[in-house]
Design a protein around this motif. Structure first.
Motif, PDB file in Angstrom:
ATOM      1  N   ALA A  59       4.008   4.690  18.109  1.00 13.49           N
ATOM      2  CA  ALA A  59       3.118   3.579  17.769  1.00 13.49           C
ATOM      3  C   ALA A  59       3.835   2.279  18.118  1.00 13.49           C
ATOM      4  O   ALA A  59       4.686   1.812  17.353  1.00 13.49           O
ATOM      5  CB  ALA A  59       2.743   3.613  16.293  1.00 13.49           C
ATOM      6  N   GLU A  60       3.512   1.712  19.279  1.00 13.86           N
ATOM      7  CA  GLU A  60       4.157   0.484  19.699  1.00 13.86           C
ATOM      8  C   GLU A  60       3.717  -0.678  18.821  1.00 13.86           C
ATOM      9  O   GLU A  60       2.612  -0.677  18.268  1.00 13.86           O
ATOM     10  CB  GLU A  60       3.828   0.199  21.164  1.00 13.86           C
ATOM     11  N   CYS A  61       4.572  -1.667  18.704  1.00 11.00           N
ATOM     12  CA  CYS A  61       4.282  -2.837  17.869  1.00 11.00           C
ATOM     13  C   CYS A  61       4.514  -4.082  18.700  1.00 11.00           C
ATOM     14  O   CYS A  61       5.655  -4.540  18.843  1.00 11.00           O
ATOM     15  CB  CYS A  61       5.155  -2.823  16.626  1.00 11.00           C
ATOM     16  N   THR A  96      13.592  -2.181  16.892  1.00 10.27           N
ATOM     17  CA  THR A  96      13.361  -0.774  16.602  1.00 10.27           C
ATOM     18  C   THR A  96      14.662  -0.139  16.129  1.00 10.27           C
ATOM     19  O   THR A  96      15.761  -0.607  16.454  1.00 10.27           O
ATOM     20  CB  THR A  96      12.845  -0.038  17.849  1.00 10.27           C
ATOM     21  N   LEU A  97      14.536   0.924  15.361  1.00  2.00           N
ATOM     22  CA  LEU A  97      15.692   1.615  14.806  1.00  2.00           C
ATOM     23  C   LEU A  97      15.555   3.116  15.001  1.00  2.00           C
ATOM     24  O   LEU A  97      14.492   3.684  14.726  1.00  2.00           O
ATOM     25  CB  LEU A  97      15.816   1.334  13.300  1.00  2.00           C
ATOM     26  N   ARG A  98      16.640   3.744  15.472  1.00  2.70           N
ATOM     27  CA  ARG A  98      16.712   5.204  15.461  1.00  2.70           C
ATOM     28  C   ARG A  98      17.484   5.596  14.210  1.00  2.70           C
ATOM     29  O   ARG A  98      18.606   5.150  13.995  1.00  2.70           O
ATOM     30  CB  ARG A  98      17.420   5.734  16.705  1.00  2.70           C
ATOM     31  N   HIS A 108       9.405  -0.843   8.334  1.00  3.31           N
ATOM     32  CA  HIS A 108       8.358   0.139   8.591  1.00  3.31           C
ATOM     33  C   HIS A 108       9.054   1.414   9.056  1.00  3.31           C
ATOM     34  O   HIS A 108       9.667   1.435  10.128  1.00  3.31           O
ATOM     35  CB  HIS A 108       7.389  -0.365   9.657  1.00  3.31           C
ATOM     36  N   LEU A 109       8.968   2.462   8.265  1.00 10.12           N
ATOM     37  CA  LEU A 109       9.687   3.698   8.543  1.00 10.12           C
ATOM     38  C   LEU A 109       8.717   4.859   8.721  1.00 10.12           C
ATOM     39  O   LEU A 109       7.729   4.966   7.984  1.00 10.12           O
ATOM     40  CB  LEU A 109      10.647   4.031   7.394  1.00 10.12           C
ATOM     41  N   THR A 110       9.015   5.735   9.675  1.00 10.36           N
ATOM     42  CA  THR A 110       8.199   6.947   9.804  1.00 10.36           C
ATOM     43  C   THR A 110       8.569   7.969   8.730  1.00 10.36           C
ATOM     44  O   THR A 110       7.781   8.864   8.442  1.00 10.36           O
ATOM     45  CB  THR A 110       8.381   7.576  11.191  1.00 10.36           C
ATOM     46  N   ASP A 111       9.769   7.839   8.154  1.00 14.26           N
ATOM     47  CA  ASP A 111      10.219   8.738   7.082  1.00 14.26           C
ATOM     48  C   ASP A 111      11.003   7.906   6.068  1.00 14.26           C
ATOM     49  O   ASP A 111      12.054   7.345   6.391  1.00 14.26           O
ATOM     50  CB  ASP A 111      11.107   9.847   7.650  1.00 14.26           C
ATOM     51  N   ALA A 163       0.817  -1.208   0.000  1.00 13.78           N
ATOM     52  CA  ALA A 163       0.000   0.000   0.000  1.00 13.78           C
ATOM     53  C   ALA A 163       0.852   1.259   0.000  1.00 13.78           C
ATOM     54  O   ALA A 163       2.022   1.241   0.338  1.00 13.78           O
ATOM     55  CB  ALA A 163      -0.927  -0.004   1.216  1.00 13.78           C
ATOM     56  N   ALA A 164       0.240   2.363  -0.357  1.00 21.66           N
ATOM     57  CA  ALA A 164       0.965   3.622  -0.542  1.00 21.66           C
ATOM     58  C   ALA A 164       1.134   4.397   0.753  1.00 21.66           C
ATOM     59  O   ALA A 164       0.833   5.566   0.836  1.00 21.66           O
ATOM     60  CB  ALA A 164       0.238   4.474  -1.571  1.00 21.66           C
ATOM     61  N   THR A 165       1.594   3.731   1.794  1.00 27.51           N
ATOM     62  CA  THR A 165       1.876   4.421   3.044  1.00 27.51           C
ATOM     63  C   THR A 165       3.140   3.834   3.654  1.00 27.51           C
ATOM     64  O   THR A 165       3.397   2.631   3.551  1.00 27.51           O
ATOM     65  CB  THR A 165       0.722   4.248   4.062  1.00 27.51           C
ATOM     66  N   PRO A 166       3.938   4.657   4.335  1.00 30.35           N
ATOM     67  CA  PRO A 166       5.111   4.116   5.011  1.00 30.35           C
ATOM     68  C   PRO A 166       4.762   3.055   6.038  1.00 30.35           C
ATOM     69  O   PRO A 166       5.529   2.123   6.270  1.00 30.35           O
ATOM     70  CB  PRO A 166       5.726   5.359   5.673  1.00 30.35           C
ATOM     71  N   ALA A 167       3.562   3.180   6.675  1.00 27.23           N
ATOM     72  CA  ALA A 167       3.168   2.235   7.707  1.00 27.23           C
ATOM     73  C   ALA A 167       3.002   0.824   7.164  1.00 27.23           C
ATOM     74  O   ALA A 167       3.104  -0.151   7.905  1.00 27.23           O
ATOM     75  CB  ALA A 167       1.867   2.694   8.362  1.00 27.23           C
ATOM     76  N   ALA A 168       2.726   0.699   5.855  1.00 24.08           N
ATOM     77  CA  ALA A 168       2.561  -0.622   5.265  1.00 24.08           C
ATOM     78  C   ALA A 168       3.882  -1.365   5.175  1.00 24.08           C
ATOM     79  O   ALA A 168       3.915  -2.586   5.044  1.00 24.08           O
ATOM     80  CB  ALA A 168       1.943  -0.503   3.870  1.00 24.08           C
ATOM     81  N   GLY A 169       4.978  -0.633   5.244  1.00 20.29           N
ATOM     82  CA  GLY A 169       6.280  -1.260   5.204  1.00 20.29           C
ATOM     83  C   GLY A 169       6.787  -1.475   3.798  1.00 20.29           C
ATOM     84  O   GLY A 169       6.025  -1.526   2.830  1.00 20.29           O
ATOM     85  N   VAL A 170       8.097  -1.591   3.688  1.00 19.89           N
ATOM     86  CA  VAL A 170       8.747  -1.843   2.405  1.00 19.89           C
ATOM     87  C   VAL A 170       9.331  -3.248   2.449  1.00 19.89           C
ATOM     88  O   VAL A 170      10.212  -3.529   3.261  1.00 19.89           O
ATOM     89  CB  VAL A 170       9.874  -0.821   2.139  1.00 19.89           C
ATOM     90  N   PRO A 171       8.854  -4.170   1.588  1.00 22.13           N
ATOM     91  CA  PRO A 171       9.421  -5.517   1.563  1.00 22.13           C
ATOM     92  C   PRO A 171      10.755  -5.517   0.840  1.00 22.13           C
ATOM     93  O   PRO A 171      10.919  -4.861  -0.194  1.00 22.13           O
ATOM     94  CB  PRO A 171       8.370  -6.321   0.790  1.00 22.13           C
ATOM     95  N   LEU A 172      11.710  -6.244   1.386  1.00 20.01           N
ATOM     96  CA  LEU A 172      13.058  -6.252   0.837  1.00 20.01           C
ATOM     97  C   LEU A 172      13.611  -7.663   0.791  1.00 20.01           C
ATOM     98  O   LEU A 172      13.219  -8.524   1.583  1.00 20.01           O
ATOM     99  CB  LEU A 172      13.999  -5.401   1.705  1.00 20.01           C
ATOM    100  N   ARG A 173      14.546  -7.858  -0.130  1.00 19.73           N
ATOM    101  CA  ARG A 173      15.369  -9.054  -0.120  1.00 19.73           C
ATOM    102  C   ARG A 173      16.804  -8.586   0.087  1.00 19.73           C
ATOM    103  O   ARG A 173      17.374  -7.931  -0.776  1.00 19.73           O
ATOM    104  CB  ARG A 173      15.218  -9.838  -1.418  1.00 19.73           C
ATOM    105  N   LEU A 174      17.344  -8.903   1.242  1.00 19.90           N
ATOM    106  CA  LEU A 174      18.693  -8.468   1.601  1.00 19.90           C
ATOM    107  C   LEU A 174      19.680  -9.506   1.092  1.00 19.90           C
ATOM    108  O   LEU A 174      19.854 -10.578   1.684  1.00 19.90           O
ATOM    109  CB  LEU A 174      18.803  -8.300   3.114  1.00 19.90           C
ATOM    110  N   ALA A 175      20.321  -9.212  -0.030  1.00 25.25           N
ATOM    111  CA  ALA A 175      21.134 -10.199  -0.732  1.00 25.25           C
ATOM    112  C   ALA A 175      22.432 -10.503   0.003  1.00 25.25           C
ATOM    113  O   ALA A 175      23.027  -9.635   0.633  1.00 25.25           O
ATOM    114  CB  ALA A 175      21.447  -9.692  -2.142  1.00 25.25           C
TER     115      ALA A 175
END
Length: 486
Positions: free
Chosen positions: A383-385, A249-251, A301-304, A200-212
């Motif tokens: 937003a806790e997960c 979590t990531l800062r 899942h990134l806020t920015d 979906a077109a929101t950062p909250a949906a997350g970006v799927p990745l394949r880390l090679a």
């Protein structure tokens, strides 16, 4: 070209002829007659030797006017292991560029971090890797944009700025130059199903990745370590052994993030896809412990979304995905003591850190005390997960809250910049600063250097590590620990 250079290029051409994936990311080859550049394992028909040019980086190939192959996706390969091994200015610069420093601070900021002039950095990078910092950052932005185009439904304008481009025009021009496609065409070419299907077109949906990664990967050992070290509120490992999910979590420079990384990839044959790279992957070893080459599935899942490049690079360092296990195993496997251990665990990695400052604090105080610091001083997520509730407290916060003792000395040094553990830090200088801190011993400093700085050649005190193990002593120590010899 002298005889040595000719022999070097002949060796590279043999790797191309044999489609040897061990060299993916270590160099790129371009074909003069087609105008494209590829990874060594590209499945296309092998070009004639006289038509091939070799480049150290994708940016160098792009700078010479070649566009990325649509079949093998050369921009999605693991990074060269050389940049993590090298402690010189070029290695440090490449790690900083990977972390997004040029996008955030410009070439001047990169040079200042390295202690050189911008002209010196430009000259050394161009001589060594065939491209300057701007071109290297541009290639990285193009790759980030392709991931977002092909894995999300975000508007093109939003993707342009999230990837780090200064304008939509610059974004469009770069995509056309690198991929010989418009952004819309690149998006239309994305797979519609599987792990890299668009979300979906929101950062909250997350970006799927394949880390090679290249070569075998002992995922079980890495996830065992992460599970043993997990700090509640910041990290969690769930699932059965061999099929676990690591979450944390990531800062990040522009915001915060939550990532989930899967321990085990599928076993079916795969093609090169949008979010990462992989050769055909056969059945995993016992317990899903090793793969012949491929990737780890992840979702960010990134806020920015401007933090995507930085987050990916930090995950790559945490999971040691840019290592060259073939080189490591060849060197260590020849040793009488280590040979049987390497044979039992090919592809054993030396995990790093998602946050170097956090790792240093945890190495000093231990996991139990780190958990207390999180609850008392960590910033709670907006937003806790599930069980992920906090960011690990910043060094400046800890230095002010608990200024006394070894913890106060360490966090003050980190907060003041006296101690630097970022990707461009000078490893020897960092070691000297660490050992000068009250309460810091050689063993803890060795852990920080291995994990926070990603140094592949660290032997802790008391370990008989001969020079024949160099430059992979950190991996040798990992094998000894895995075998219960340390």
């Amino acid at each position: 070209m002298n005889d040595e250079d000719t022999r070097h290029e002949d060796t590279r051409y043999e790797a191309v002829r044999s489609r040897d994936a061990r060299f993916d990311g270590e160099f790129f080859f371009a074909v003069r007659t087609t105008g494209i550049y590829c990874r060594p394992s590209c499945p296309a028909v092998t070009p004639k030797r006289r038509n091939v040019r070799f480049y150290a980086t994708a940016a160098a190939a792009q700078g010479s006017g070649f566009r990325a192959c649509r079949r093998c996706r050369p921009d999605a390969v693991p990074g060269s292991a050389a940049w993590n091994v090298r402690a010189d200015v070029v290695g440090r610069a490449m790690r900083l560029i990977g972390d997004g420093v040029v996008d955030r601070e410009g070439v001047g900021g990169l040079a200042a971090r390295l202690g050189y002039s911008a002209r010196q950095v430009q000259r050394q990078l161009t001589e060594e890797v065939g491209a300057g910092p701007v071109a290297l950052a541009r290639a990285q932005r193009a790759h980030t944009a392709r991931i977002l185009l092909q894995t999300t439904e975000l508007p093109v304008t939003q993707i342009a700025f999230a990837a780090g481009f200064a304008s939509v025009r610059q974004f469009n021009d770069t995509i056309r130059t690198v991929y010989a496609s418009t952004p819309s065409q690149l998006r239309a070419a994305a797979p519609r199903t599987g792990p890299v299907a668009r979300s979906a077109a929101t950062p909250a949906a997350g970006v799927p990745l394949r880390l090679a990664h290249r070569g075998p990967y002992r995922s079980t050992a890495v996830f065992d370590l992460l599970a043993a070290e997990a700090v509640p509120g910041v990290e969690a490992v769930a699932g059965s052994r061999g099929r676990r999910t690591y979450r944390r979590t990531l800062r990040l420079p522009y915001g915060t993030g939550i990532v989930a990384v899967e321990e085990r990839q599928g076993t079916a044959a795969v093609r090169h896809r949008a979010g990462g790279a992989g050769r055909t992957a056969g059945a995993p070893g016992p317990g899903g412990a090793a793969h012949p080459g491929g990737w780890l599935d992840a979702r960010l899942h990134l806020t920015d979304l401007r933090d995507l490049t930085t987050a990916v690079q930090r995950l790559r360092r945490l999971f040691d995905l840019d290592a060259d296990p073939h080189a490591v195993d060849e060197r260590l496997g020849a040793d009488a003591r280590l040979g049987p251990l390497v044979a039992a665990r090919p592809g054993l990695r030396s995990p790093g850190a998602a946050d170097p400052d956090e790792l240093a604090v945890r190495a000093l105080v231990g996991e139990a005390e780190a958990g207390r610091l999180v609850l008392r001083y960590g910033k709670r997520l907006d937003a806790e997960c599930e069980t992920l509730t906090h960011l690990f407290p910043e060094a400046a916060v800890l230095a002010e809250a608990e200024p006394g003792g070894p913890l106060g000395a360490l966090t003050a040094a980190l907060a003041d910049g006296v101690l630097r553990l970022d990707p461009g830090a000078d490893r020897e200088e960092a070691r000297a600063v660490l050992l000068a801190l009250p309460g810091m011993d050689e063993g803890t400093a060795a852990v920080i250097r291995t994990r926070a700085l990603g140094d592949p050649d660290v032997a802790p005190p008391g370990v008989d590590a001969p020079d024949t193990w160099r430059p992979w002593r950190s991996y040798a120590v990992g094998h000894l620990r895995a075998a219960g010899e340390l």
